[in-house]
Motif scaffolding. Structure first.
Motif, mmCIF file in Angstrom:
data_model
loop_
_atom_site.group_PDB
_atom_site.id
_atom_site.type_symbol
_atom_site.label_atom_id
_atom_site.label_comp_id
_atom_site.label_asym_id
_atom_site.label_seq_id
_atom_site.Cartn_x
_atom_site.Cartn_y
_atom_site.Cartn_z
ATOM 1 N N ARG A 34 108.386 44.004 71.094
ATOM 2 C CA ARG A 34 108.777 45.500 71.352
ATOM 3 C C ARG A 34 108.508 45.195 73.136
ATOM 4 N NH1 ARG A 34 110.673 48.135 67.144
ATOM 5 N NH2 ARG A 34 111.137 50.281 68.411
ATOM 6 N N VAL A 35 108.429 45.324 73.690
ATOM 7 C CA VAL A 35 108.078 46.139 75.450
ATOM 8 C C VAL A 35 108.860 45.614 76.122
ATOM 9 C CG1 VAL A 35 106.855 46.141 77.124
ATOM 10 C CG2 VAL A 35 105.411 46.802 74.955
ATOM 11 N N TRP A 36 108.917 44.299 75.999
ATOM 12 C CA TRP A 36 109.837 42.810 76.079
ATOM 13 C C TRP A 36 111.491 43.653 76.280
ATOM 14 C CZ3 TRP A 36 107.170 41.381 80.053
ATOM 15 C CH2 TRP A 36 105.921 40.337 79.897
ATOM 16 N N SER A 37 111.568 44.172 75.639
ATOM 17 C CA SER A 37 113.047 44.656 74.561
ATOM 18 C C SER A 37 113.676 46.312 74.674
ATOM 19 C CB SER A 37 113.829 44.649 73.368
ATOM 20 O OG SER A 37 112.931 45.242 72.563
ATOM 21 N N THR A 38 112.197 46.622 75.586
ATOM 22 C CA THR A 38 112.079 48.374 76.093
ATOM 23 C C THR A 38 113.509 48.510 77.154
ATOM 24 O OG1 THR A 38 110.612 48.872 75.096
ATOM 25 C CG2 THR A 38 110.811 50.266 76.653
ATOM 26 N N ARG A 39 114.485 48.942 76.714
ATOM 27 C CA ARG A 39 114.973 49.771 78.126
ATOM 28 C C ARG A 39 114.887 51.430 78.386
ATOM 29 N NH1 ARG A 39 120.402 48.811 74.346
ATOM 30 N NH2 ARG A 39 118.521 49.947 72.794
ATOM 31 N N PRO A 40 115.208 52.070 79.235
ATOM 32 C CA PRO A 40 115.085 53.397 79.773
ATOM 33 C C PRO A 40 116.023 54.440 78.490
ATOM 34 C CG PRO A 40 115.658 52.580 81.571
ATOM 35 C CD PRO A 40 116.185 51.585 80.352
ATOM 36 N N THR A 41 115.140 55.347 78.545
ATOM 37 C CA THR A 41 115.514 55.732 76.818
ATOM 38 C C THR A 41 116.864 57.185 77.885
ATOM 39 O OG1 THR A 41 114.039 57.607 78.107
ATOM 40 C CG2 THR A 41 113.527 56.708 76.384
ATOM 41 N N ASP A 42 117.522 57.594 79.489
ATOM 42 C CA ASP A 42 118.000 57.733 79.313
ATOM 43 C C ASP A 42 118.585 58.968 78.987
ATOM 44 O OD1 ASP A 42 118.235 56.052 81.511
ATOM 45 O OD2 ASP A 42 119.575 54.988 80.299
ATOM 46 N N GLY A 43 118.000 59.946 78.193
ATOM 47 C CA GLY A 43 118.219 60.988 76.837
ATOM 48 C C GLY A 43 119.080 60.358 75.882
ATOM 49 N N ARG A 44 118.856 59.215 75.789
ATOM 50 C CA ARG A 44 119.398 58.837 74.447
ATOM 51 C C ARG A 44 117.890 59.186 73.088
ATOM 52 N NH1 ARG A 44 122.411 53.704 75.166
ATOM 53 N NH2 ARG A 44 122.874 54.003 72.463
ATOM 54 N N ASP A 45 119.127 59.302 72.065
ATOM 55 C CA ASP A 45 117.789 59.582 70.844
ATOM 56 C C ASP A 45 117.370 58.964 69.933
ATOM 57 O OD1 ASP A 45 117.536 62.440 71.340
ATOM 58 O OD2 ASP A 45 119.537 62.818 69.825
#
Length: 138
Positions: A100-111
């Protein structure tokens, strides 16, 4: 003759007590060492995951270079220790969390990305709970 027999029996009982006491002490020390090693590996893994997640809220792994790579290396090193020390249930949760950590992307304000991030934090809580239980059983 009776004195020799009673002395021999007393010495045998004493020797058995010493051997049992030494075995019990060695076993206890082994369990304490294993518990300590599990705790160190778990703390290292959790710390690296949390720091990496904090970092990944804003940027991706490939965007940063040495800072994120160092955190990823520490997480992987701690995960390797967990493989050697912990049960398969704990290792499976550590694997799932690392993926899960490897696939984490910046949230960029997206829900949707915030929801993914919350799910990752929930997985971290489940891993921590599982590790606590395993350490308590050690």
């Amino acid at each position: 003759m009776e004195n020799v027999l009673s002395v021999a029996i007393g010495a045998a009982v004493g020797l058995i007590g010493v051997v049992f006491g030494a075995w019990f002490t060695a076993r206890r020390q082994d369990r304490m060492w294993l518990r300590e090693q599990k705790l160190k590996a778990g703390v290292g893994f959790n710390t690296a995951v949390v720091q990496l997640l904090d970092h990944l809220k804003e940027t991706q792994l490939s965007d940063d270079g040495p800072g994120a790579n160092e955190l990823a290396n520490r997480m992987q090193e701690a995960r390797s220790a967990l493989y050697l020390l912990c049960s398969s249930d704990t290792v499976d949760l550590a694997d799932a969390l690392a993926r899960r950590v490897w696939s984490t992307r910046p949230t960029d304000g997206r829900d949707d990305r915030r929801a993914e991030f919350r799910e990752t934090l929930e997985l971290l809580r489940r891993f921590t709970h599982q590790l606590r239980q395993e350490i308590a059983r050690s």
